[in-house]
Scaffold this active site. Structure first.
Site, PDB file in Angstrom:
ATOM      1  N   HIS A 459       0.117 -37.971  55.941  1.00  0.00           N
ATOM      2  CA  HIS A 459      -0.579 -38.140  57.217  1.00  0.00           C
ATOM      3  C   HIS A 459       0.181 -37.500  58.370  1.00  0.00           C
ATOM      4  CE1 HIS A 459      -1.421 -40.329  60.992  1.00  0.00           C
ATOM      5  NE2 HIS A 459      -2.677 -40.182  60.604  1.00  0.00           N
ATOM      6  N   ARG A 549      16.116  -9.130  47.528  1.00  0.00           N
ATOM      7  CA  ARG A 549      17.479  -9.331  47.014  1.00  0.00           C
ATOM      8  C   ARG A 549      17.541 -10.579  46.136  1.00  0.00           C
ATOM      9  NH1 ARG A 549      17.837  -8.728  52.605  1.00  0.00           N
ATOM     10  NH2 ARG A 549      18.709  -6.753  53.360  1.00  0.00           N
ATOM     11  N   ARG A 617      15.601  -5.693  43.701  1.00  0.00           N
ATOM     12  CA  ARG A 617      16.897  -5.190  43.274  1.00  0.00           C
ATOM     13  C   ARG A 617      17.560  -6.213  42.364  1.00  0.00           C
ATOM     14  NH1 ARG A 617      21.212  -4.118  47.865  1.00  0.00           N
ATOM     15  NH2 ARG A 617      21.485  -6.376  47.634  1.00  0.00           N
ATOM     16  N   GLU A 719      22.872   5.258  46.472  1.00  0.00           N
ATOM     17  CA  GLU A 719      23.889   4.759  47.395  1.00  0.00           C
ATOM     18  C   GLU A 719      25.284   5.311  47.085  1.00  0.00           C
ATOM     19  OE1 GLU A 719      23.913   0.490  46.917  1.00  0.00           O
ATOM     20  OE2 GLU A 719      23.622   0.663  44.757  1.00  0.00           O
ATOM     21  N   GLY A 740      20.384   3.377  49.872  1.00  0.00           N
ATOM     22  CA  GLY A 740      21.134   2.263  50.445  1.00  0.00           C
ATOM     23  C   GLY A 740      22.127   2.830  51.446  1.00  0.00           C
ATOM     24  N   SER A 741      21.768   2.841  52.708  1.00  0.00           N
ATOM     25  CA  SER A 741      22.560   3.579  53.704  1.00  0.00           C
ATOM     26  C   SER A 741      23.932   2.953  53.940  1.00  0.00           C
ATOM     27  CB  SER A 741      21.793   3.688  55.028  1.00  0.00           C
ATOM     28  OG  SER A 741      21.451   2.413  55.529  1.00  0.00           O
ATOM     29  N   ASN A 742      24.079   1.647  53.716  1.00  0.00           N
ATOM     30  CA  ASN A 742      25.384   1.018  53.942  1.00  0.00           C
ATOM     31  C   ASN A 742      26.431   1.536  52.960  1.00  0.00           C
ATOM     32  OD1 ASN A 742      24.372  -0.476  56.036  1.00  0.00           O
ATOM     33  ND2 ASN A 742      24.159  -2.370  54.873  1.00  0.00           N
ATOM     34  N   ASP A 743      26.132   1.407  51.657  1.00  0.00           N
ATOM     35  CA  ASP A 743      27.097   1.869  50.657  1.00  0.00           C
ATOM     36  C   ASP A 743      27.248   3.387  50.690  1.00  0.00           C
ATOM     37  OD1 ASP A 743      28.014  -0.500  49.725  1.00  0.00           O
ATOM     38  OD2 ASP A 743      26.741  -0.596  47.956  1.00  0.00           O
ATOM     39  N   CYS A 790      16.198   1.495  52.144  1.00  0.00           N
ATOM     40  CA  CYS A 790      16.169   0.042  52.361  1.00  0.00           C
ATOM     41  C   CYS A 790      17.435  -0.434  53.057  1.00  0.00           C
ATOM     42  CB  CYS A 790      15.994  -0.701  51.043  1.00  0.00           C
ATOM     43  SG  CYS A 790      17.320  -0.417  49.860  1.00  0.00           S
TER      44      CYS A 790
END
Length: 834
Positions: A459, A549, A617, A719, A740-743, A790
């Site tokens: 409720h 992820r 991934r 990556e 994967g632009s970071n790695d 990504c």
């Protein structure tokens, strides 16, 4: 079986009938028998032939109610009583309601109405026959004797059904009374009389007044329906829509032991299940979520007692079990979809439904006992995305199930008994054990609502949604830890778990119009980690998910290292074993816990965006991160530089880890093959060489994930410099790439992005990084492979997104909070290319 006019009453037409059987009415007869009863008739006539079980019965008509009021001259007396009604004054409301109910109850039914109800009840008894077989269950001779005496009278539920209820714009649910386990003509007549009086409960009077309904234009019908013996099994409530996000493709089912009133009233914390309707209709088994509730009590028949029903404690072992099976969850989900589809067709517009169900403990059959249109999500106007963002965090005082995605705050007002609601002040946070319709006069004045008990269909949750008030239900101890006058913030914007923070914390409300957004040639995807937010994020107009992820699901929902589950009996640390045992107590097979949780997490994200692509991934924890999972330290090496160590693809085929990777593959196969969510595309991270890619694909094939079979595509993360330099060879192994632009940035520039000493050099816009990105896109396109990105860069830097679009990248996957902004920027870039 359709009853004739002679079965009905001595009335000569439907309009003048005192009684109508459910089989005689349908969805257009709200004016005759109210929304609840007309809906039961509609389902019995239209859906029962298609396999939806509905117990039958009869209804007193609106004409019968008006005949009673007119024959006793009650309308003039009631109008005089309400001449100085002030629903904003709780004492005035309570006094007028008490007098109105007494007036109705002290006025006898006319004889013809008494006779009509008695005759119909006796015919219902004849139709269902004796219930004496249930009496064999009682060991006590006295209880057995009482049971046998009562068994000749069929047990019925007597429910009120107002003639204005269940309109799409008004929820009258719970405004009037319901009586369960009513047996015998005298008891049925008394219950019908009480239902008539309940048209003037305090909450019903207040509700009509606030929603502009004339008290004397609303009549009351009473439904007398054969009881389902769920006191011997379980029951609950389900919605054909996700109640929090408004996501249309999922049905939410709640369940607890015993009669359903405890779930409706929020007296128990029920089990919760989520089912994905589109693939369910295709014959798959897409149970997206199973959440166990405490289910501490259950309502049963009070055989031989002084009351009709009573609550008893549920034994601890039963509380730890789901109270219905997967097969029953799927059946209920199918029925929810059928009921929704039918009413949408009847009404000529999409109509999500609020449904009550029950399982008969004697026969094992499932039944639908009520269905009405959902009245919150279906009535939302405009296409605006409203998000609440907490800008600071403090000490968490209590947690529970969040209702809505808003934030409310104010001084707490702890009220244990409804008799004390006059102490409540507008703008306070209502804190109580649970609510029922008697609390509604003050609920609408609250800035937020917090309850100890209840689930997402109780409720308090339903009324909070209807009024647009944030609520947290099922906290367990909120009335103990929160104090009247204490300043608190009630936050429901952080996922399924709602948090009550100490103090008045700052927050922001963002409103984003979703109409007339440009469509871009470049696919705009989203990065998602938390399945609990997936349904809400599905409202953002993205083309799918570019990065789901697994790490979030494993760390927050599974919590244990997969090898610790596989080797549970050999774990050396007893404390860790105890924690894992508690975590997996619903599972005899510990590895199955991992597969089940992971599959449901992936499935929820995939369902939210179905049939759009969802790129998942596979796990990419580093060894130090894996070691932090329960039992992880027994299976992980200590590496000097885990960032470029044993991670991603190199684990999957390694003899030391392949058994754990097998669990990931089993979860993914379950999502695709059993749930029917073939929009899922697995992606392999940190794959150093094409040969390593082939070894991973071979490992996946061992577990039924063969590339090309059942439309399975497999992508690879781009990556590593080797992924770019050998992109033509990787294109022979995989169906697509995701940058994967970071790695890639850290490995092109040769720096550790976690090191503060060189952090100032980390920049995805570096010319060397951009040249590698350009090379990857050009090679992938030349080889006819899809390529997207990504990583974080396009979310952070609009100029980087522009650079990608100019290169002709297929897709850009963004963090949810940057999707709309970046979409507009990309549309402008694409205009210049025309």
């Amino acid at each position: 079986m359709v009853f004739t006019d002679l079965d009905r009453t001595s009335g000569t037409s439907r309009d003048k009938a005192l009684i109508l059987w459910f089989e005689e009415v349908g969805s257009k007869d709200v004016g005759l028998v109210g929304g609840k009863n007309s809906s039961l008739g509609e389902m019995i006539r239209q859906l029962q032939p298609k396999g939806v079980n509905v117990p039958t019965g009869f209804a007193t008509t609106a004409y019968a109610y008006r005949h009673f009021i007119a024959s006793a001259g009650l309308e003039a007396k009631l109008r005089d009583l309400f001449s100085d009604l002030d629903v904003s004054n709780v004492r005035n409301l309570q006094e007028r309601g008490r007098q109105a109910r007494a007036l109705v109850l002290n006025t006898p039914f006319p004889q013809d109405l008494q006779d009509a109800i008695a005759i119909a009840y006796k015919r219902l008894c004849e139709r269902y026959g004796s219930n004496s077989q249930i009496c064999d269950r009682f060991d006590d001779p006295t209880a057995r004797q009482v049971c046998e005496e009562q068994s000749q009278n069929v047990d019925v539920a007597v429910r009120s059904s107002a003639t204005a209820e269940d309109l799409p714009e008004a929820s009258f649910a719970g405004q009037q009374e319901t009586y369960l386990n009513v047996q015998g003509v005298k008891a049925v007549l008394e219950s019908c009389h009480k239902c008539f009086a309940s048209l003037f409960t305090d909450r019903a009077i207040s509700y009509r007044q606030h929603n502009g309904f004339d008290h004397f234009n609303v009549a009351l019908s009473v439904g007398v329906q054969k009881m389902v013996r769920s006191d011997l099994a379980s029951s609950g409530v389900m919605f054909s829509i996700d109640t929090e996000s408004g996501f249309k493709n999922a049905a939410l089912i709640t369940a607890a032991y015993g009669l359903g009133e405890n779930v409706v009233q929020g007296a128990v914390n029920p089990d919760e299940y989520s089912v994905f309707k589109p693939t369910l209709k295709q014959g798959f088994s897409p149970i997206l979520e199973k959440r166990i509730g405490t289910k501490a009590i259950k309502m049963v028949y009070d055989v031989g007692g002084s009351k009709l029903t009573k609550n008893v404690e549920v034994p601890e072992p039963e509380r730890q079990k789901y109270c219905i099976t997967d097969a029953e969850i799927l059946t209920l989900g199918r029925w929810a979809a059928q009921i929704e589809d039918h009413y949408s067709e009847v009404r000529g517009q999409y109509t999500p439904m609020d449904i009550e169900w029950a399982k008969d403990g004697m026969t094992g059959e499932l039944f639908i006992v009520q269905a009405r249109p959902e009245t919150v999500q279906s009535q939302k106007k405009g296409n605006i995305l409203k998000t609440y963002v907490l800008q600071d965090r403090g000490r968490i005082l209590a947690t529970g199930r969040s209702v809505g995605a808003a934030i409310g705050q104010g001084k707490a007002r702890v009220i244990h008994n409804v008799a004390n609601i006059n102490r409540f002040k507008p703008g306070e946070v209502l804190v109580t054990n649970r609510t029922d319709p008697d609390w509604e006069p003050i609920m609408k004045q609250a800035s937020a609502i917090v309850t100890n008990q209840g689930g997402r269909t109780c409720h308090a949750a339903i009324i909070a949604r209807e009024m647009g008030i944030p609520a947290i239900v099922g906290c367990g101890d909120a009335t103990e830890v929160l104090k009247t006058g204490q300043e608190i913030t009630v936050c429901c914007s952080e996922g399924d778990e709602g948090n009550i923070y100490q103090g008045l914390l700052p927050f922001e409300i963002k409103e984003t119009p979703l109409d007339n957004l440009p469509r871009t040639r470049t696919q705009i995807l989203m990065n998602i980690g938390n399945p609990e937010q997936a349904f809400s994020l599905a409202g953002i107009p993205a083309d799918g998910v570019g990065l789901a992820r697994l790490e979030f699901i494993i760390a927050n929902h599974i919590k244990a290292h997969p090898l610790a589950l596989i080797n549970f009996d050999q774990l050396p640390d007893d404390e860790v074993k105890d924690e894992i045992a508690e975590l997996t107590k619903q599972f005899d097979d510990k590895p199955e816990f991992f597969v089940d949780k992971l599959a449901r997490g992936i499935g929820t994200i995939a369902a939210a965006f179905y049939p759009k692509p969802v790129v998942v991934r596979m796990s990419d924890f580093k060894s130090n991160e894996y070691a932090n999972l329960l039992g992880g330290r027994d299976f992980e090496p200590k590496e000097e530089n885990p960032m470029i160590g044993w991670r991603g693809a190199s684990r999957y085929y390694d003899p030391q880890y392949r058994a754990a990777y097998a669990l990931e593959c089993q979860a993914l196969k379950r999502v695709r093959d059993e749930m029917g969510l073939t929009n899922v595309i697995p992606m392999i991270p940190f794959c150093r060489t094409p040969d390593e890619g082939r070894r991973v694909l071979a490992e996946m094939g061992k577990h039924g994930l063969k590339r090309g079979v059942n439309g399975l595509q497999v992508y690879v993360m781009c990556e590593l410099p080797s992924n770019v330099i050998l992109a033509d060879e990787f294109a022979e192994v995989f169906d697509g790439f995701s940058i994967g632009s970071n790695d890639l940035t850290q490995l092109v520039l040769g720096l550790d992005r976690d090191s503060a000493l060189v952090a100032h050099l980390f920049d995805e816009r570096n010319a060397g990084v951009k040249r590698m990105v350009k090379m990857a896109i050009e090679t992938a396109k030349a080889k006819g492979r899809k390529i997207g990105i990504c990583g974080q860069a396009p979310s952070d830097y609009p100029e980087f997104a522009q650079f990608l679009v100019e290169l002709g990248i297929d897709s850009i996957s963004l963090n949810p909070d940057t999707v709309l902004k970046t979409m507009l920027a990309i549309a402008e870039v694409e205009k210049t290319q025309q």
